[in-house]
Design an enzyme around this catalytic site. Structure first.
Site, PDB file in Angstrom:
ATOM      1  N   SER A 156     -29.216  23.096  97.168  1.00  0.00           N
ATOM      2  CA  SER A 156     -29.786  23.575  95.960  1.00  0.00           C
ATOM      3  C   SER A 156     -31.148  22.810  96.354  1.00  0.00           C
ATOM      4  O   SER A 156     -31.869  21.981  96.784  1.00  0.00           O
ATOM      5  CB  SER A 156     -29.166  21.973  94.803  1.00  0.00           C
ATOM      6  OG  SER A 156     -29.334  21.194  93.774  1.00  0.00           O
ATOM      7  N   LYS A 208     -26.260  17.648  99.729  1.00  0.00           N
ATOM      8  CA  LYS A 208     -26.598  18.728 100.473  1.00  0.00           C
ATOM      9  C   LYS A 208     -27.744  19.105 101.180  1.00  0.00           C
ATOM     10  O   LYS A 208     -27.558  19.310 102.278  1.00  0.00           O
ATOM     11  CB  LYS A 208     -27.658  19.751  98.397  1.00  0.00           C
ATOM     12  CG  LYS A 208     -26.388  19.811  97.677  1.00  0.00           C
ATOM     13  CD  LYS A 208     -25.088  20.560  98.134  1.00  0.00           C
ATOM     14  CE  LYS A 208     -24.511  20.839  97.518  1.00  0.00           C
ATOM     15  NZ  LYS A 208     -23.818  21.745  97.461  1.00  0.00           N
ATOM     16  N   GLY A 233     -12.515  22.480  88.505  1.00  0.00           N
ATOM     17  CA  GLY A 233     -12.824  23.908  88.394  1.00  0.00           C
ATOM     18  C   GLY A 233     -11.294  24.272  87.239  1.00  0.00           C
ATOM     19  O   GLY A 233     -10.640  24.254  86.548  1.00  0.00           O
ATOM     20  N   TYR A 248     -26.535  12.892  95.168  1.00  0.00           N
ATOM     21  CA  TYR A 248     -26.363  14.594  95.173  1.00  0.00           C
ATOM     22  C   TYR A 248     -27.523  15.528  96.117  1.00  0.00           C
ATOM     23  O   TYR A 248     -26.737  16.610  97.127  1.00  0.00           O
ATOM     24  CB  TYR A 248     -26.148  14.816  93.347  1.00  0.00           C
ATOM     25  CG  TYR A 248     -26.587  16.120  93.350  1.00  0.00           C
ATOM     26  CD1 TYR A 248     -25.409  16.685  94.290  1.00  0.00           C
ATOM     27  CD2 TYR A 248     -26.911  17.198  93.347  1.00  0.00           C
ATOM     28  CE1 TYR A 248     -24.596  18.137  94.271  1.00  0.00           C
ATOM     29  CE2 TYR A 248     -27.154  18.731  92.891  1.00  0.00           C
ATOM     30  CZ  TYR A 248     -26.328  19.056  93.787  1.00  0.00           C
ATOM     31  OH  TYR A 248     -25.889  20.476  93.133  1.00  0.00           O
ATOM     32  N   ASP A 293      -9.485  26.028  95.738  1.00  0.00           N
ATOM     33  CA  ASP A 293     -10.198  25.033  94.813  1.00  0.00           C
ATOM     34  C   ASP A 293      -8.784  23.832  94.548  1.00  0.00           C
ATOM     35  O   ASP A 293      -7.594  24.099  93.602  1.00  0.00           O
ATOM     36  CB  ASP A 293      -9.851  25.502  93.701  1.00  0.00           C
ATOM     37  CG  ASP A 293     -11.139  24.977  92.712  1.00  0.00           C
ATOM     38  OD1 ASP A 293     -12.118  25.655  92.076  1.00  0.00           O
ATOM     39  OD2 ASP A 293     -10.894  24.391  92.062  1.00  0.00           O
TER      40      ASP A 293
END
Ligand code: UDP
Length: 328
Positions: free
Chosen positions: A117, A145, A37, A141, A32
């Site tokens: 998603s 995906k 995060g 977005y 990460d």
């Protein structure tokens, strides 16, 4: 112990997946960049502070850990931001994933669970959405995906990497033990903002559109508890581990709740009044999204533990009241 590389494992869903992995006997290793995060969310294995867009980082970490599989969460996930700066989304969500897949091929890591998603479906003509519903995203977005799902199919044909794409509906809740929760900056999601309004962290919540063709005029969404999403990732990994073929699965509870209902539930759970303002529609919001997750329930034997909205709101509320990550 099987090492599973969890990209984005310091994020909301990734951190819960690490807990589920550890409980199932896997060793999660978090990859990460901590841009969005939280290091404090990495509790069940080591954290490698690294960036997917950096080939050297990938090489170093694959050499060090030799993961048997990848869970790939790391991505930008704000619809509004993706409309304003689409290339940022393609660079990270597609560019980063391209490099990740190259590393998987190079190091013989042949199983991947992908965080997809329901945004890949866009505004559907029929409900509930099944995996056969045409995928026609309505924002960058969602397109990233969808492209990523397609990349996985093509990479499997060429290089044999098997994968599961999990198409989440609206992730909600928090770890029921209070060890993990949601912390986005900026926060844009409905349940967190309703709870922030209840606790006075923001003065009010805006309802984005009350003139939709739904019973109370507000949008309807299918909320799914983050710990149930995490369990589905482990089930998907086990599925691949048993040698099964690549698949895509919807993950939702098949029940819709309106924005107004969510706010009422938040008032009931918190015992606090929530000030509501009516605002104009948010561009690209479909009026109603409800999943059919029969396929995941049947093939993955996925059984959500917290399908009820009040439980989801209560777990999120406990998190915000008691234990948020330190502000950076
Ligand atoms: N929403 C709202 N006010 C807010 C945030 C969200 O009315 O402050 C609505 C939004 O328009 C959508 C639903 O709540 O209809 C869920 O939005 P969210 O951003 O939580 O998730 P999304 O469905 O976009 O993934």
């Amino acid at each position: 112990m099987d090492v599973i590389l969890v990209t984005g494992g310091a994020g909301f869903i990734g951190s819960h997946a690490c807990k589920a992995l550890a409980r199932a006997g896997y060793q999660p290793v978090v990859f990460d960049n901590l841009e969005r995060g939280h290091a404090e969310a990495v509790k069940w294995g080591p954290l490698e502070h690294a960036d997917l867009r950096n080939d050297e980082d990938l090489k170093r970490i694959f050499e060090k850990w030799r993961p048997s599989a990848v869970m790939h969460f790391a991505a930008y996930a704000y619809v509004g931001e993706s409309n304003l700066d689409p290339l940022k989304y393609y660079e990270n969500n597609i560019g980063g994933m391209t490099k990740l897949l190259r590393a998987c091929i190079r190091f013989g890591c042949e199983k991947l669970v992908f965080s997809s998603s329901c945004a890949t479906y866009g505004t559907p003509d029929t409900l509930p959405l099944t995996e056969k519903t045409p995928q026609q995203p309505v924002n960058p977005y969602g397109y990233t995906k969808l492209v990523a799902e397609r990349m996985l199919n093509e990479v499997e044909r060429a290089h044999g990497i098997r994968h599961v794409s999990l198409r989440y509906f609206n992730a909600s809740g928090a770890d029921p033990d209070g060890e993990l929760g949601e912390a986005h900056d900026p926060e844009t999601h409905l349940i967190p903002l309703a709870l922030f309004a209840a606790m006075g962290r923001v003065p009010s919540i805006k309802i984005f559109g009350n003139d939709y063709a739904t019973p109370d005029g507000t949008c309807i969404r299918d909320f799914v508890h983050v710990s149930d999403l995490a369990d589905a990732h482990v089930a998907a990994l086990d599925w691949l581990g048993r040698g099964n073929a690549s698949h895509s699965f919807n993950l939702g509870n098949g029940r819709g709740f309106s924005v107004a209902e969510v706010i009422r539930t938040s008032e009931r759970i918190t015992g606090l009044p929530i000030k509501v303002e009516n605002a104009s529609r948010r561009p690209g919001d479909p009026p109603k999204l409800v999943s059919d997750s029969t396929k995941a329930r049947t093939l993955l034997k996925w059984k959500p533990r917290f399908p009820d909205l009040p439980d989801q709101v209560e777990h999120a509320w406990n998190w915000y009241k008691n234990s948020v990550y330190p502000v950076r």
